[in-house]
Design a protein around this motif. Structure first.
Motif, mmCIF file in Angstrom:
data_model
loop_
_atom_site.group_PDB
_atom_site.id
_atom_site.type_symbol
_atom_site.label_atom_id
_atom_site.label_comp_id
_atom_site.label_asym_id
_atom_site.label_seq_id
_atom_site.Cartn_x
_atom_site.Cartn_y
_atom_site.Cartn_z
ATOM 1 N N CYS A 171 21.273 8.956 15.169
ATOM 2 C CA CYS A 171 21.347 9.241 13.727
ATOM 3 C C CYS A 171 20.378 8.362 12.950
ATOM 4 O O CYS A 171 19.690 8.832 12.033
ATOM 5 C CB CYS A 171 22.768 9.010 13.234
ATOM 6 N N LEU A 172 20.317 7.095 13.314
ATOM 7 C CA LEU A 172 19.434 6.158 12.616
ATOM 8 C C LEU A 172 17.962 6.504 12.851
ATOM 9 O O LEU A 172 17.140 6.413 11.940
ATOM 10 C CB LEU A 172 19.725 4.734 13.071
ATOM 11 N N ARG A 173 17.626 6.916 14.072
ATOM 12 C CA ARG A 173 16.230 7.300 14.354
ATOM 13 C C ARG A 173 15.812 8.483 13.483
ATOM 14 O O ARG A 173 14.722 8.508 12.926
ATOM 15 C CB ARG A 173 16.074 7.667 15.828
ATOM 16 N N ARG A 174 16.696 9.463 13.373
ATOM 17 C CA ARG A 174 16.301 10.651 12.614
ATOM 18 C C ARG A 174 16.150 10.357 11.134
ATOM 19 O O ARG A 174 15.169 10.770 10.504
ATOM 20 C CB ARG A 174 17.293 11.797 12.799
ATOM 21 N N VAL A 175 17.108 9.631 10.551
ATOM 22 C CA VAL A 175 16.989 9.362 9.119
ATOM 23 C C VAL A 175 15.797 8.459 8.854
ATOM 24 O O VAL A 175 15.105 8.607 7.828
ATOM 25 C CB VAL A 175 18.301 8.777 8.548
ATOM 26 N N GLN A 176 15.471 7.543 9.773
ATOM 27 C CA GLN A 176 14.296 6.702 9.565
ATOM 28 C C GLN A 176 13.006 7.508 9.707
ATOM 29 O O GLN A 176 12.021 7.239 9.016
ATOM 30 C CB GLN A 176 14.311 5.530 10.561
ATOM 31 N N THR A 177 13.019 8.504 10.570
ATOM 32 C CA THR A 177 11.856 9.392 10.687
ATOM 33 C C THR A 177 11.630 10.154 9.391
ATOM 34 O O THR A 177 10.494 10.270 8.902
ATOM 35 C CB THR A 177 12.043 10.365 11.860
ATOM 36 N N VAL A 178 12.705 10.670 8.803
ATOM 37 C CA VAL A 178 12.591 11.380 7.525
ATOM 38 C C VAL A 178 12.167 10.411 6.422
ATOM 39 O O VAL A 178 11.365 10.768 5.540
ATOM 40 C CB VAL A 178 13.912 12.081 7.179
ATOM 41 N N THR A 179 12.664 9.194 6.464
ATOM 42 C CA THR A 179 12.243 8.176 5.502
ATOM 43 C C THR A 179 10.738 7.955 5.580
ATOM 44 O O THR A 179 10.051 7.817 4.557
ATOM 45 C CB THR A 179 12.988 6.855 5.766
ATOM 46 N N SER A 180 10.208 7.955 6.802
ATOM 47 C CA SER A 180 8.760 7.792 6.992
ATOM 48 C C SER A 180 7.989 8.953 6.382
ATOM 49 O O SER A 180 6.890 8.773 5.848
ATOM 50 C CB SER A 180 8.449 7.674 8.484
ATOM 51 N N ARG A 181 8.561 10.153 6.453
ATOM 52 C CA ARG A 181 7.914 11.302 5.816
ATOM 53 C C ARG A 181 7.871 11.126 4.298
ATOM 54 O O ARG A 181 6.882 11.478 3.644
ATOM 55 C CB ARG A 181 8.658 12.589 6.161
ATOM 56 N N GLY A 182 8.938 10.571 3.728
ATOM 57 C CA GLY A 182 8.924 10.288 2.299
ATOM 58 C C GLY A 182 7.848 9.282 1.945
ATOM 59 O O GLY A 182 7.146 9.429 0.932
ATOM 60 N N MET A 183 7.685 8.263 2.787
ATOM 61 C CA MET A 183 6.638 7.266 2.550
ATOM 62 C C MET A 183 5.256 7.909 2.652
ATOM 63 O O MET A 183 4.350 7.598 1.849
ATOM 64 C CB MET A 183 6.757 6.136 3.574
ATOM 65 N N ALA A 184 5.080 8.805 3.608
ATOM 66 C CA ALA A 184 3.789 9.476 3.771
ATOM 67 C C ALA A 184 3.443 10.329 2.559
ATOM 68 O O ALA A 184 2.276 10.448 2.179
ATOM 69 C CB ALA A 184 3.800 10.323 5.038
ATOM 70 N N TYR A 269 21.972 5.115 7.173
ATOM 71 C CA TYR A 269 20.848 4.881 6.269
ATOM 72 C C TYR A 269 19.535 4.681 7.021
ATOM 73 O O TYR A 269 19.515 4.192 8.155
ATOM 74 C CB TYR A 269 21.092 3.624 5.433
ATOM 75 N N GLY A 270 18.445 5.034 6.344
ATOM 76 C CA GLY A 270 17.123 4.590 6.729
ATOM 77 C C GLY A 270 16.697 3.467 5.799
ATOM 78 O O GLY A 270 17.318 3.240 4.749
ATOM 79 N N ASP A 271 15.629 2.756 6.156
ATOM 80 C CA ASP A 271 15.142 1.678 5.284
ATOM 81 C C ASP A 271 13.708 1.349 5.682
ATOM 82 O O ASP A 271 13.458 0.895 6.806
ATOM 83 C CB ASP A 271 16.033 0.445 5.417
ATOM 84 N N LEU A 272 12.771 1.599 4.782
ATOM 85 C CA LEU A 272 11.348 1.421 5.067
ATOM 86 C C LEU A 272 10.645 0.974 3.793
ATOM 87 O O LEU A 272 10.849 1.570 2.731
ATOM 88 C CB LEU A 272 10.737 2.739 5.566
ATOM 89 N N THR A 273 9.812 -0.068 3.904
ATOM 90 C CA THR A 273 9.042 -0.539 2.750
ATOM 91 C C THR A 273 7.571 -0.665 3.123
ATOM 92 O O THR A 273 7.240 -1.186 4.190
ATOM 93 C CB THR A 273 9.544 -1.909 2.257
ATOM 94 N N ARG A 274 6.726 -0.204 2.232
ATOM 95 C CA ARG A 274 5.289 -0.429 2.335
ATOM 96 C C ARG A 274 4.771 -0.768 0.937
ATOM 97 O O ARG A 274 5.388 -0.418 -0.075
ATOM 98 C CB ARG A 274 4.549 0.797 2.880
ATOM 99 N N THR A 275 3.631 -1.444 0.903
ATOM 100 C CA THR A 275 2.985 -1.797 -0.353
ATOM 101 C C THR A 275 1.542 -1.328 -0.295
ATOM 102 O O THR A 275 0.854 -1.556 0.715
ATOM 103 C CB THR A 275 3.026 -3.315 -0.582
ATOM 104 N N PHE A 276 1.094 -0.661 -1.347
ATOM 105 C CA PHE A 276 -0.276 -0.144 -1.418
ATOM 106 C C PHE A 276 -0.948 -0.639 -2.703
ATOM 107 O O PHE A 276 -0.269 -0.971 -3.687
ATOM 108 C CB PHE A 276 -0.282 1.384 -1.415
ATOM 109 N N VAL A 277 -2.267 -0.656 -2.665
ATOM 110 C CA VAL A 277 -3.052 -0.965 -3.864
ATOM 111 C C VAL A 277 -4.197 0.046 -3.941
ATOM 112 O O VAL A 277 -4.942 0.222 -2.978
ATOM 113 C CB VAL A 277 -3.622 -2.399 -3.834
ATOM 114 N N VAL A 278 -4.314 0.709 -5.089
ATOM 115 C CA VAL A 278 -5.414 1.642 -5.334
ATOM 116 C C VAL A 278 -6.542 0.888 -6.035
ATOM 117 O O VAL A 278 -6.309 0.232 -7.057
ATOM 118 C CB VAL A 278 -4.942 2.826 -6.211
ATOM 119 N N GLU A 279 -7.745 0.933 -5.472
ATOM 120 C CA GLU A 279 -8.925 0.291 -6.069
ATOM 121 C C GLU A 279 -8.728 -1.226 -6.218
ATOM 122 O O GLU A 279 -8.918 -1.800 -7.291
ATOM 123 C CB GLU A 279 -9.219 0.905 -7.448
ATOM 124 N N SER A 280 -8.349 -1.876 -5.126
ATOM 125 C CA SER A 280 -8.144 -3.318 -5.176
ATOM 126 C C SER A 280 -9.458 -4.066 -5.372
ATOM 127 O O SER A 280 -10.494 -3.677 -4.823
ATOM 128 C CB SER A 280 -7.490 -3.805 -3.879
#
Length: 407
Positions: A171-184, A269-280
């Protein structure tokens, strides 16, 4: 790859994993070891302990579960009897299970006491202790006392929840996979945005954290996972707010922090964090990103069964300090623990600041970060399962400073 999703997003299996079966053997063993009359938990579908114990997904009014060394009874509202039987009776233990819908006019605590009376069949006064989670409602505890029982708090539920079964991991693998799609999806939106003065524009309108949040939540919904109302997206100064869910304009050159943590169909639950910068322009944000990425890798390298949980935090803190960031402040620098357990609660045991050893089956976040309320915030987070030899990422997603366009 679907349109509008950044490269590196995992493919989502269309088939849902089977719901994990209930396993109350640890609760029954705690009752037997204590010599108690039984165990009682009372709550509704928002109570994570009760959701874990019963796998029963409704309703929003109180019901109860009663456990003895040989029996388990779920007292469900009449209109939910079929659902309760479907979700509770298929347990993965040797207990005799039953769903009861009698005494509907009585409060859930009274119904639990009545079930316990019948299951204990007149046990003597020495056996009137009842184990309960610490979160049992006050009125339920009073009803148990009124029936002649003495509630006593137990950690048996929290202890059982720490170690995930293979069905829970699925269950955790699947929700984290979907979380990754949201991040993408979020990354693709940021990559497609165009500078316009001090702001970014996307599809002809100013880009805000709320527009990105809606894109994230819509992508996850396409795969059957709903936002839990806590998709954190901050930009610039609001990226230093650990739980920002408001509306802020997104500008070039500032950190955009995305912490996505939806709840899947079976409650995990899933849980994923990334940080991006546009035109750093390569200032504070680049230095912070390098430090956090190094700390993330160092912390992951420490994860394996037998390692004291707190050493994972200490490894991350030492790496961030080596890069010149504060680790002893409540506002600037590394201001939180490096990780926590995840399951049917977004935050549960174990904590990665504790003195307890990690065990195979623990599922934890690894999420170092640094923050400056005047500038922004950077955090990188993955969800991993502890194994005997190290860890398993429950879904992989690229770590990138500059967002990439959808192919």
């Amino acid at each position: 790859m679907s349109p509008g999703v950044a490269p590196g997003a995992p493919t989502v299996d269309t088939a849902l994993p089977a719901p994990p079966p209930t396993d109350l053997s640890a609760i029954a063993a705690a009752v037997e070891s204590r010599g108690a009359a039984g165990f009682v938990a009372v709550g509704d579908r928002f109570d994570d302990d009760l959701r874990y114990l019963s796998r029963f997904g409704g309703p929003d009014r109180a019901y109860a579960i009663t456990v003895t060394p040989e029996h388990a009874v779920l007292t469900a509202p009449t209109l939910f009897a079929e659902q309760a039987a479907r979700e509770f009776l298929g347990g993965d233990d040797d207990l005799v299970r039953e769903v009861r819908t009698d005494h509907q006019s009585e409060p859930a605590g009274v119904r639990a006491a009545l079930a316990l009376d019948e299951l204990t069949d007149g046990a003597d006064a020495a056996d009137r202790t009842v184990l309960t989670p610490a979160s049992i409602p006050h009125d339920a505890a009073l009803y148990l006392r009124g029936a002649g029982y003495e509630p006593e708090s137990t950690t048996a539920v929290a202890d059982a929840r720490e170690r995930k079964s293979e069905a829970e991991l699925a269950c955790l693998r699947r929700v984290q996979t979907v979380t990754s799609r949201g991040m993408a999806r979020a990354e693709a939106v940021l990559a497609a945005a165009e500078p316009d003065g001090d702001t970014l524009r996307w599809e002809g309108e100013p880009l805000t954290t709320e527009r990105v949040r809606r894109a994230v939540d819509a992508e996850m919904a396409r795969h059957g996972v709903r936002s839990a109302g806590n998709t954190v997206i901050g930009a610039g100064q609001t990226a230093a707010d650990l739980h920002y869910t408001g509306v802020d304009d997104i500008a070039s050159g500032e950190t955009v922090l995305l912490d996505i943590s939806p709840r899947g169909p079976h409650g995990y639950y899933g849980d994923l964090t990334r940080t991006f910068v546009v035109e750093s322009e390569g200032g504070w944000e680049r230095r912070a990103y390098v430090a956090v990425q190094d700390a993330h890798e160092m912390a992951l390298d420490r994860v394996e069964a037998g390692v004291t949980a707190g050493t994972v935090h200490e490894e991350a803190a030492a790496e961030l300090a080596a890069h010149g960031f504060r680790v002893d402040s409540s506002e600037v620098g590394f201001v939180h623990g490096v990780g926590h357990g995840v399951g049917v609660s977004l935050h549960e045991s174990p904590s990665l600041t504790s003195d307890d050893p990690l065990e195979a089956g623990h599922v934890v976040t690894i999420e170092p970060g640094v923050y400056d309320p005047e500038t922004g915030g950077v955090r990188i987070e993955d969800l991993v399962a502890v194994t005997e030899a190290g860890y398993e990422r429950l879904a992989s997603y690229p770590i990138r400073f500059t967002p990439q366009q959808a192919p």
